[in-house]
Design an enzyme around this catalytic site. Structure first.
Site, PDB file in Angstrom:
ATOM      1  N   LYS A  75       0.836  -1.202   0.000  1.00  0.00           N
ATOM      2  CA  LYS A  75       0.000   0.000   0.000  1.00  0.00           C
ATOM      3  C   LYS A  75       0.873   1.254   0.000  1.00  0.00           C
ATOM      4  CE  LYS A  75      -3.589   2.318   2.724  1.00  0.00           C
ATOM      5  NZ  LYS A  75      -4.370   2.271   3.987  1.00  0.00           N
TER       6      LYS A  75
ATOM      7  N   ASP B 191       4.193  -2.405  12.246  1.00  0.00           N
ATOM      8  CA  ASP B 191       2.808  -2.372  12.694  1.00  0.00           C
ATOM      9  C   ASP B 191       2.833  -1.848  14.122  1.00  0.00           C
ATOM     10  OD1 ASP B 191       0.226  -2.745  13.521  1.00  0.00           O
ATOM     11  OD2 ASP B 191       0.130  -4.883  13.004  1.00  0.00           O
TER      12      ASP B 191
ATOM     13  N   ASN C 133       4.177  10.157  12.658  1.00  0.00           N
ATOM     14  CA  ASN C 133       2.976  10.582  11.946  1.00  0.00           C
ATOM     15  C   ASN C 133       1.848   9.562  11.985  1.00  0.00           C
ATOM     16  OD1 ASN C 133       1.496  11.971   9.457  1.00  0.00           O
ATOM     17  ND2 ASN C 133       1.870   9.835   8.885  1.00  0.00           N
TER      18      ASN C 133
ATOM     19  N   SER D 162       0.067  15.076  17.180  1.00  0.00           N
ATOM     20  CA  SER D 162      -1.049  15.008  18.109  1.00  0.00           C
ATOM     21  C   SER D 162      -2.279  15.535  17.381  1.00  0.00           C
ATOM     22  CB  SER D 162      -0.745  15.805  19.376  1.00  0.00           C
ATOM     23  OG  SER D 162      -1.832  15.770  20.277  1.00  0.00           O
TER      24      SER D 162
ATOM     25  N   TYR E  49      -9.711   8.589  21.562  1.00  0.00           N
ATOM     26  CA  TYR E  49      -8.838   9.344  20.661  1.00  0.00           C
ATOM     27  C   TYR E  49      -8.202  10.519  21.404  1.00  0.00           C
ATOM     28  CZ  TYR E  49      -7.328  12.058  16.588  1.00  0.00           C
ATOM     29  OH  TYR E  49      -6.583  12.772  15.677  1.00  0.00           O
TER      30      TYR E  49
ATOM     31  N   LYS F 201      -4.207  11.303  21.980  1.00  0.00           N
ATOM     32  CA  LYS F 201      -3.565  12.508  21.451  1.00  0.00           C
ATOM     33  C   LYS F 201      -2.946  13.350  22.571  1.00  0.00           C
ATOM     34  CE  LYS F 201      -3.284  11.179  18.215  1.00  0.00           C
ATOM     35  NZ  LYS F 201      -2.252  11.122  17.136  1.00  0.00           N
TER      36      LYS F 201
END
Length: 317
Positions: free
Chosen positions: A58, A77, A104, A151, A178, A182
Site C-alpha cells: 500500500k 505495525d 505521523n 497530536s 482518541y 492525542k
C-alpha cells in the site's frame, strides 16, 4: 527577516529555499495522507527519508501516486510491539543516524478493540507503539536532532487516564479514547524533551489541522456530527475562526516547520499548530490553544512510568 507561515502554508512553502541534503529523516505512516506528503516534500528538498508502514505494498502504491519519491520502506505495525521492536532493532543494526523523526502514523475514533498486546487500540497504536519505537531509536539521534509527534486538537477532549488506559472500568467512547491518545502524544513529547535536551535533542508535538484523509475511515455519520458540533461551538462563541478543512500539503506544513524551520528552543517541549507555538488555554468551550494538562511535566513523567509498566520495558535515556 524570517518568513511567517500559517494555516494555509504548505510543506513545500515552509521548506522553500532550504537544502536538506545530508539530512536523514524517519517518517512513520507513509502509506497514505500526511505521511506520504511529508516524505515527498522532504525528498524534494534533498533529504533522505526512511518511511514506515504496516502494509508495504500500500505504501509503494501511495508513493507512486505522489511521484515515486525514493523512500526506504520499513515494515512496522504500531499495534504490535514485536513488529515495533524488530523494526527498531533492524534500524539500530544499520547504524545510520537520524536528524529528525516524524511520528505521523495513527488511528482515529475506531471501534473498541485491542492491539496484539492487549492494549486499547488507539492508546496502544498512537502512543505505546511510538513510545517503544522512538525510545529504542534514541541512540541513532544526532546531537541537534528533533522528534516531532503528531497530536491533534482532539487532545482537548480528554486528559489521559493513567489508572484506566484500556477502558477496563470506563465505558468506551471512540472520541474519548482518541483524545486520551492525542494527549498522550503531547505528554510523551514533553517527557522525551526533558530527557534529551541536555544532549541537544528536542521533542515537540504538533496538530496538523483538520484534513480529510484515511485517518477518518472509522468516522460514522454520528461521530462526524459530534466532531463538527464540538468544532463549531468555538466558532459560535467567537473564540475561534470558523472551521475549515486543510489540504494534505497544508496539513504537512507544521510537521516540517517544527522539524526543520522553527527555533529548537521555541518548540522543544511545546505544542504547535498552523506553524506556530500554541499558548495554554483551559477554557473548555474553546478549541484554541493547548490544555495545560497536556504540557504538565509531572503528568508526562507519570505517563512515562505507566507506559514502561505496560510495555514491560524501561528506558533510561
Amino acid at each position: 527577516m524570517a518568513k511567517t507561515f500559517g494555516a494555509e502554508s504548505t510543506a513545500d512553502e515552509v521548506l522553500e529555499g532550504i537544502n536538506l541534503s545530508g539530512k536523514r529523516v524517519l517518517v512513520t505512516g507513509v502509506s497514505a495522507g500526511l505521511g506520504v506528503e511529508a516524505a515527498r516534500s522532504l525528498v524534494a528538498h534533498g533529504a533522505t527519508v526512511v518511511g514506515t508502514a504496516r502494509d508495504l505494498a500500500k505504501a509503494r502504491r501511495a508513493l507512486a501516486e505522489a511521484g515515486n519519491p525514493p523512500v526506504d520502506l520499513v515494515e512496522v505495525d504500531l499495534a504490535s510491539l514485536s513488529s515495533v521492536r524488530k523494526a527498531a532493532s533492524d534500524l539500530i543494526a544499520r547504524a545510520k543516524p537520524f536528524d529528525v523523526i516524524i511520528a505521523n502514523a495513527g488511528v482515529m475514533a475506531c471501534p473498541q478493540g485491542k492491539t496484539q498486546d492487549g492494549f486499547e487500540t488507539q492508546f496502544g497504536t498512537n502512543h505505546l507503539g511510538h513510545f517503544v519505537f522512538i525510545n529504542r531509536l534514541v541512540p541513532l539521534l544526532k546531537s541537534g536532532a528533533r522528534v516531532v509527534t503528531l497530536s491533534s486538537g482532539g487532545h482537548q477532549i480528554s486528559d489521559v487516564d493513567i489508572e484506566d488506559p484500556n477502558f477496563e472500568h470506563t465505558p468506551y467512547q471512540a472520541f474519548t479514547a482518541y483524545g486520551r491518545s492525542k494527549t498522550a502524544n503531547i505528554l510523551y513529547a514533553v517527557a522525551l524533551d526533558s530527557r534529551l535536551k541536555a544532549r541537544g535533542v528536542r521533542a515537540t508535538a504538533v496538530h496538523p489541522g483538520g484534513i480529510q484523509t484515511e485517518l477518518g475511515r472509522h468516522l460514522t455519520p454520528e461521530l462526524i456530527e459530534q466532531m463538527m458540533a464540538r468544532v463549531n461551538r468555538g466558532a459560535k462563541s467567537g473564540q475561534a475562526p470558523a472551521f475549515r478543512f486543510k489540504t494534505v500539503p497544508q496539513g504537512s506544513a507544521t510537521s516540517v516547520w517544527a522539524g526543520f524551520v522553527a527555533p529548537a528552543d521555541a518548540v522543544g517541549g511545546r505544542y504547535c499548530e498552523d506553524c506556530h507555538v500554541c499558548e495554554v488555554n483551559d477554557d473548555a468551550t474553546s478549541r484554541v490553544g493547548v490544555r495545560s494538562y497536556a504540557l504538565n511535566l509531572d503528568r508526562a513523567n507519570a505517563l512515562w512510568r505507566k507506559s514502561e509498566e505496560m510495555v514491560g520495558e524501561r528506558f533510561s535515556l
